[in-house]
Design an enzyme around this catalytic site. Structure first.
Site, PDB file in Angstrom:
ATOM      1  N   GLU A 152     -50.000 -31.056  13.330  1.00  0.00           N
ATOM      2  CA  GLU A 152     -50.430 -30.722  11.369  1.00  0.00           C
ATOM      3  C   GLU A 152     -48.966 -31.627  11.232  1.00  0.00           C
ATOM      4  O   GLU A 152     -49.622 -32.411  10.106  1.00  0.00           O
ATOM      5  CB  GLU A 152     -49.620 -29.354  11.404  1.00  0.00           C
ATOM      6  CG  GLU A 152     -49.904 -28.342  11.644  1.00  0.00           C
ATOM      7  CD  GLU A 152     -50.038 -27.662  13.311  1.00  0.00           C
ATOM      8  OE1 GLU A 152     -49.702 -28.648  14.421  1.00  0.00           O
ATOM      9  OE2 GLU A 152     -50.157 -26.714  13.611  1.00  0.00           O
ATOM     10  N   LYS A 163     -39.492 -31.822  15.792  1.00  0.00           N
ATOM     11  CA  LYS A 163     -37.920 -32.126  17.365  1.00  0.00           C
ATOM     12  C   LYS A 163     -39.147 -33.067  17.986  1.00  0.00           C
ATOM     13  O   LYS A 163     -38.756 -34.637  18.878  1.00  0.00           O
ATOM     14  CB  LYS A 163     -38.371 -31.312  17.968  1.00  0.00           C
ATOM     15  CG  LYS A 163     -37.322 -31.415  19.775  1.00  0.00           C
ATOM     16  CD  LYS A 163     -37.666 -29.470  19.909  1.00  0.00           C
ATOM     17  CE  LYS A 163     -36.712 -29.728  21.174  1.00  0.00           C
ATOM     18  NZ  LYS A 163     -36.280 -29.281  22.060  1.00  0.00           N
ATOM     19  N   GLU A 190     -40.553 -15.720  18.384  1.00  0.00           N
ATOM     20  CA  GLU A 190     -40.911 -16.666  19.388  1.00  0.00           C
ATOM     21  C   GLU A 190     -39.914 -16.446  20.881  1.00  0.00           C
ATOM     22  O   GLU A 190     -41.064 -16.965  21.787  1.00  0.00           O
ATOM     23  CB  GLU A 190     -41.042 -18.322  18.706  1.00  0.00           C
ATOM     24  CG  GLU A 190     -41.749 -19.546  19.584  1.00  0.00           C
ATOM     25  CD  GLU A 190     -42.017 -20.637  18.705  1.00  0.00           C
ATOM     26  OE1 GLU A 190     -43.560 -20.932  18.199  1.00  0.00           O
ATOM     27  OE2 GLU A 190     -40.991 -21.507  18.752  1.00  0.00           O
ATOM     28  N   LYS A 194     -53.294 -24.941  20.634  1.00  0.00           N
ATOM     29  CA  LYS A 194     -53.465 -26.108  20.871  1.00  0.00           C
ATOM     30  C   LYS A 194     -54.275 -26.868  21.349  1.00  0.00           C
ATOM     31  O   LYS A 194     -55.126 -27.559  21.268  1.00  0.00           O
ATOM     32  CB  LYS A 194     -51.883 -26.757  20.713  1.00  0.00           C
ATOM     33  CG  LYS A 194     -50.850 -26.385  20.016  1.00  0.00           C
ATOM     34  CD  LYS A 194     -49.099 -26.774  20.693  1.00  0.00           C
ATOM     35  CE  LYS A 194     -48.191 -26.601  19.608  1.00  0.00           C
ATOM     36  NZ  LYS A 194     -46.985 -26.736  20.294  1.00  0.00           N
ATOM     37  N   GLY A 245     -36.366 -25.576  18.761  1.00  0.00           N
ATOM     38  CA  GLY A 245     -37.132 -25.947  17.156  1.00  0.00           C
ATOM     39  C   GLY A 245     -36.661 -25.163  16.454  1.00  0.00           C
ATOM     40  O   GLY A 245     -35.998 -25.253  15.233  1.00  0.00           O
ATOM     41  N   ARG A 246     -37.027 -23.734  16.735  1.00  0.00           N
ATOM     42  CA  ARG A 246     -36.227 -22.367  16.434  1.00  0.00           C
ATOM     43  C   ARG A 246     -35.195 -22.112  15.617  1.00  0.00           C
ATOM     44  O   ARG A 246     -34.424 -21.569  15.464  1.00  0.00           O
ATOM     45  CB  ARG A 246     -36.646 -21.159  16.670  1.00  0.00           C
ATOM     46  CG  ARG A 246     -36.322 -20.642  17.684  1.00  0.00           C
ATOM     47  CD  ARG A 246     -37.146 -19.521  18.691  1.00  0.00           C
ATOM     48  NE  ARG A 246     -37.909 -19.442  19.799  1.00  0.00           N
ATOM     49  CZ  ARG A 246     -38.021 -20.303  20.597  1.00  0.00           C
ATOM     50  NH1 ARG A 246     -38.633 -21.295  20.084  1.00  0.00           N
ATOM     51  NH2 ARG A 246     -37.859 -19.344  21.747  1.00  0.00           N
ATOM     52  N   HIS A 262     -42.613  -2.529  -3.651  1.00  0.00           N
ATOM     53  CA  HIS A 262     -44.073  -1.713  -4.514  1.00  0.00           C
ATOM     54  C   HIS A 262     -44.786  -2.417  -4.021  1.00  0.00           C
ATOM     55  O   HIS A 262     -46.435  -2.581  -4.535  1.00  0.00           O
ATOM     56  CB  HIS A 262     -43.382  -2.802  -6.109  1.00  0.00           C
ATOM     57  CG  HIS A 262     -42.563  -1.340  -7.063  1.00  0.00           C
ATOM     58  ND1 HIS A 262     -42.490  -0.886  -7.227  1.00  0.00           N
ATOM     59  CD2 HIS A 262     -41.404  -2.367  -6.801  1.00  0.00           C
ATOM     60  CE1 HIS A 262     -41.525  -0.314  -8.195  1.00  0.00           C
ATOM     61  NE2 HIS A 262     -40.790  -0.837  -7.876  1.00  0.00           N
TER      62      HIS A 262
HETATM   63  O1  F6P Z   1     -45.156 -24.263  17.313  1.00  0.00           O
HETATM   64  C1  F6P Z   1     -44.492 -24.800  18.472  1.00  0.00           C
HETATM   65  C2  F6P Z   1     -43.456 -24.976  18.060  1.00  0.00           C
HETATM   66  O2  F6P Z   1     -43.253 -25.964  19.573  1.00  0.00           O
HETATM   67  C3  F6P Z   1     -41.977 -24.740  17.477  1.00  0.00           C
HETATM   68  O3  F6P Z   1     -41.582 -24.102  19.009  1.00  0.00           O
HETATM   69  C4  F6P Z   1     -41.908 -25.824  16.832  1.00  0.00           C
HETATM   70  O4  F6P Z   1     -40.554 -25.536  15.997  1.00  0.00           O
HETATM   71  C5  F6P Z   1     -42.559 -26.416  15.739  1.00  0.00           C
HETATM   72  O5  F6P Z   1     -43.971 -26.296  17.458  1.00  0.00           O
HETATM   73  C6  F6P Z   1     -42.420 -27.369  15.314  1.00  0.00           C
HETATM   74  O6  F6P Z   1     -42.641 -28.515  16.683  1.00  0.00           O
HETATM   75  P1  F6P Z   1     -42.102 -30.039  16.547  1.00  0.00           P
HETATM   76  O7  F6P Z   1     -40.664 -30.028  15.713  1.00  0.00           O
HETATM   77  O8  F6P Z   1     -42.313 -30.952  17.464  1.00  0.00           O
HETATM   78  O9  F6P Z   1     -43.130 -30.905  15.728  1.00  0.00           O
END
Ligand code: F6P
Length: 527
Positions: free
Chosen positions: A200, A194, A337, A496, A251-252, A368
């Protein structure tokens, strides 16, 4: 709007809990009321829900519904769906429902359908491109978990010549072994973010681009696409094939947007549209069904009953369908979240619990592993069973076994087994000295442990869409009653920031000013 604990219904529920709730017995409730199953089972789009094995009676449900009314749940829901600012700490509307509204309906319809049409046309081109066999989604959190959950769920609608892969972790053990197996000529990377700033994702995308160029790849336009609200950052990264979305898509809640591109590549345009249609059907149900028949509302209310009156701290989800193996992980982000908050919308500390811990594994595997604790542990954990009537395979006998297991677990949780019944059974291989009554106590089950069973006719794009939307609205319901902002996620920010501050120290080994534990660990890692 009132916070739940400021209502008369809350006080009444407290009294009701003390008088009838704490010692409520499911077995007695079924004996007393032959109509219990009929009264507490509900039909919603694509989903039949049996709520009768929950620790509620008619009075509980009446008071919970009254609580919803006193908290103006319907007004809060209508404001959300209308596009009012439902996420005040970020100043945003929350309109994932607009992403699945039919053309011409719902807010932002023109923009939504323009991107949807373009994204689906692109997905069809990728599906038709025999040269692209491996599609790698690089994203994390909401930019990963939705597609990663939906693609295996809809495997029956996929194609064997398109392999979908998901890379999320900044740990190089995620991407490195995958790249070893791939051929740059046949790989499409989708960089899903987003913000297009997430550490990452940017790290993995950079590794992917370097690998692609090192393999002799030149045509970035064919082999890289981005799904993001930050088209400029994607362009600066060198990606020109971009599908956008908007800040009002959390995002979620974003699998319905361009973030769903891997799903569309896997199952095609028609099935992706069916996924949206299933979610939209659930949206209409949530918007229009009277509260007493409104499945997401009823589930959200029972969640509040369990969390705040019974004080259960977790809920386990057990999908009896291997395709739903990533559903618990998806739901963890969706619920925890959203509702893992400790202050209300006005910033006041909450005097009651909010999000439960959500966890689980597909059945029968979980049986199990941790079901022992569900049956005989000291904590009560409500379980949510998800069963699918018609499988996508022809192994009828296995499917009957799967369904029998699913039914048996909710039955066992409810019925339990008395020590007398355990004593009457033929003793297994117990040590000779163990007293029969001691053995019987080990082998008895308290029972009266609650569960919900959701039944789907089949796992289709439509039913999956409805199921996910059901969870979204149920989480909104409990969050609305708790008076929290379910749509921000400030809790992920501190880690972060500290990570960014520690990163250079991992190279330099500098521990100055750090707390002793972090300094000690850093020293070990860098010396
Ligand atoms: O972990 C926090 C967060 O902002 C989530 O809410 C989101 O889905 C994820 O990081 C990834 O964010 P982005 O889509 O901006 O890379």
């Amino acid at each position: 709007m009132k916070r739940c604990d400021a209502t008369t219904a809350w006080a009444a529920l407290q009294g009701h809990f003390e008088a009838h709730g704490r010692d409520f017995d499911l077995r007695e409730a079924f004996t007393r009321d032959a109509g219990r199953f009929a009264a507490l089972s509900f039909d919603a789009p694509e989903i039949f829900a049996d709520l009768s094995k929950n620790l509620v009676d008619a009075a509980t449900m009446q008071w919970l519904l009254e609580l919803a009314r006193q908290c103006d749940l319907e007004a809060q829901r209508d404001a959300l769906l209308r596009g009012d600012i439902a996420n005040p700490t970020e100043g945003r509307a929350v309109l994932h429902t607009a992403l699945r509204a039919p053309r011409g309906a719902g807010p932002y319809s023109d923009e939504v359908h323009a991107v949807l049409d373009a994204m689906l046309a692109y997905a069809e081109r990728v599906r038709g491109d025999a040269g692209l066999t491996d599609i790698v989604n690089i994203g994390i959190g909401g930019s990963d978990l939705g597609p990663q959950m939906a693609v295996p769920a809809l495997q029956a609608y996929g194609r064997p010549d398109k392999r979908l892969h998901f890379v999320s972790n900044v740990d190089g053990h995620d991407i490195a072994p995958l790249l070893q197996r791939l051929d740059a000529k046949h790989t499409l990377f989708i960089v899903a973010s987003k913000t297009f700033t997430t550490q990452e994702t940017m790290a993995n995308a950079t590794v992917a681009r370097e690998w692609f160029l090192a393999q002799g790849g030149t045509d970035i336009a064919r082999h890289f696409a981005a799904t993001t609200t930050n088209v400029a950052a994607a362009a600066a990264f060198g990606i020109t094939t971009t599908f956008g979305f908007w800040d009002w898509v959390g995002g979620r809640f974003s699998l319905w947007s361009a973030i769903g591109l891997p799903i569309a590549v896997a199952v095609g345009e028609r099935n992706f549209r069916d996924l949206l249609a299933g979610a939209h059907a659930m949206d209409r149900h949530f918007a229009e069904a009277p509260l007493e028949h409104n499945l997401p509302v009823l589930l959200g209310l029972i969640d509040v009953w369990y969390r705040n009156f019974h004080r259960f701290t977790s809920r386990s989800v057990a999908p009896y369908h291997q395709g739903l193996k990533r559903l618990p992980a998806y739901l963890q982000q969706l619920e925890m979240e959203s509702n893992g908050k400790r202050v209300d919308r006005d910033g006041n500390p909450l005097p009651y619990g909010s999000s439960p811990v959500v966890w689980g594994e597909p059945g029968t595997n979980g049986q199990h592993a941790y079901f022992q604790m569900l049956h005989q542990g000291t904590d009560v954990v409500p379980v949510e069973f998800i069963a699918v009537k018609t499988p996508a395979h022809g192994l009828a006998d296995q499917h009957r076994k799967l369904l029998a297991n699913c039914l048996a677990q909710s039955q066992a949780l409810m019925l339990g087994k008395t020590a007398a019944a355990a004593a009457a059974e033929k003793a297994p291989t117990a040590a000779p000295g163990i007293a029969p009554d001691v053995l019987a106590r080990h082998r008895s089950f308290p029972g009266n442990r609650p569960s919900t069973t959701l039944l789907l006719q089949a796992l289709t794009p439509r039913s999956l869409g409805a199921l996910i939307a059901l969870y979204e609205h149920r989480i909104f319901t409990s969050g609305a009653l708790w008076g929290i902002n379910s749509f921000d996620q400030w809790g992920v920010e501190l880690g972060k920031a500290l990570c960014n501050a520690l990163l250079p120290r991992l190279a330099s080994g500098d521990t100055q000013g750090l707390d002793a534990s972090t300094a000690g660990l850093l020293k070990r890692l860098t010396s």
